[in-house]
Design an enzyme around this catalytic site. Structure first.
Site, short mmCIF file in Angstrom:
data_model
loop_
_atom_site.label_atom_id
_atom_site.label_comp_id
_atom_site.label_asym_id
_atom_site.label_seq_id
_atom_site.Cartn_x
_atom_site.Cartn_y
_atom_site.Cartn_z
N ASP A 1 22.18 38.63 -28.92
CA ASP A 1 21.21 37.54 -28.94
C ASP A 1 21.72 36.41 -29.83
OD1 ASP A 1 19.02 38.78 -27.38
OD2 ASP A 1 18.99 40.19 -29.05
N ILE B 1 24.16 52.53 -27.81
CA ILE B 1 23.70 52.27 -26.44
C ILE B 1 24.12 53.38 -25.49
CG2 ILE B 1 23.53 49.77 -26.64
CD1 ILE B 1 26.23 49.60 -25.14
N HIS B 2 24.84 54.36 -26.01
CA HIS B 2 25.29 55.47 -25.18
C HIS B 2 25.32 56.74 -26.03
CE1 HIS B 2 27.84 57.94 -22.60
NE2 HIS B 2 27.48 57.12 -21.61
N ASP C 1 27.99 53.07 -65.65
CA ASP C 1 26.85 52.41 -66.28
C ASP C 1 25.75 52.32 -65.23
OD1 ASP C 1 27.96 50.51 -64.63
OD2 ASP C 1 28.29 49.02 -66.20
#
Length: 151
Positions: free
Chosen positions: A16, A82-83, A131
């Site tokens: 996008d 996506i897979h 620290d």
């Protein structure tokens, strides 16, 4: 700062973004570095997860691994998939390494002892000065390890 309790993370929608800005997508994603860094910075400022962009070349798992490593180095805490073939690489890339979990455990124990017992503001673990910022890093590593059922 804190965010709404209804919000858990920010996701970078790279495609996008590229469409809106007319970016040319490259394999090294340099055109996205600024935007990716901004997502991480804003997410962390509000104590949210920062979820990295989707890897659109879902068949190239080596390229995915590189992109995961880069995302983790920038500070992302996860990545979109996506897979189903991408899930294992993404999970292993964004879970802390066992050596980091072991080191973080040492840091937390040593620093807490230095503060409470020794009255000091820092200590040394494996040659590294520990620290407050290093202690915070270690606590976050242990939190992620716990979420990944590593400890």
């Amino acid at each position: 700062s804190c965010s709404s309790d209804r919000l858990d993370g920010l996701i970078f929608a790279s495609e996008d973004y590229c469409a809106d800005l007319e970016c040319i997508r490259t394999t090294d994603a340099t055109e996205l570095l600024f935007a990716r860094s901004q997502i991480v910075t804003v997410a962390k400022a509000y104590d949210l997860q920062a979820i990295d962009m989707v890897h659109i070349n879902f068949r190239d798992l080596d390229e995915l691994a590189v992109e995961c490593r880069q995302g983790r180095e920038i500070g992302f805490t996860g990545k979109q998939a996506i897979h189903p073939n991408q899930i294992e690489i993404i999970q292993s890339s964004f879970s802390p390494a066992e050596k980091d979990v072991a080191f973080a455990s040492q840091v937390v124990a040593s620093y807490e002892k230095a503060i409470s017992v020794d009255g000091k503001g820092a200590c040394v673990v494996e040659g590294i000065v520990v620290d407050m910022p290093v202690y915070k890093w270690a606590r976050k590593i242990l939190k992620r390890a716990e979420a990944a059922n590593m400890i």
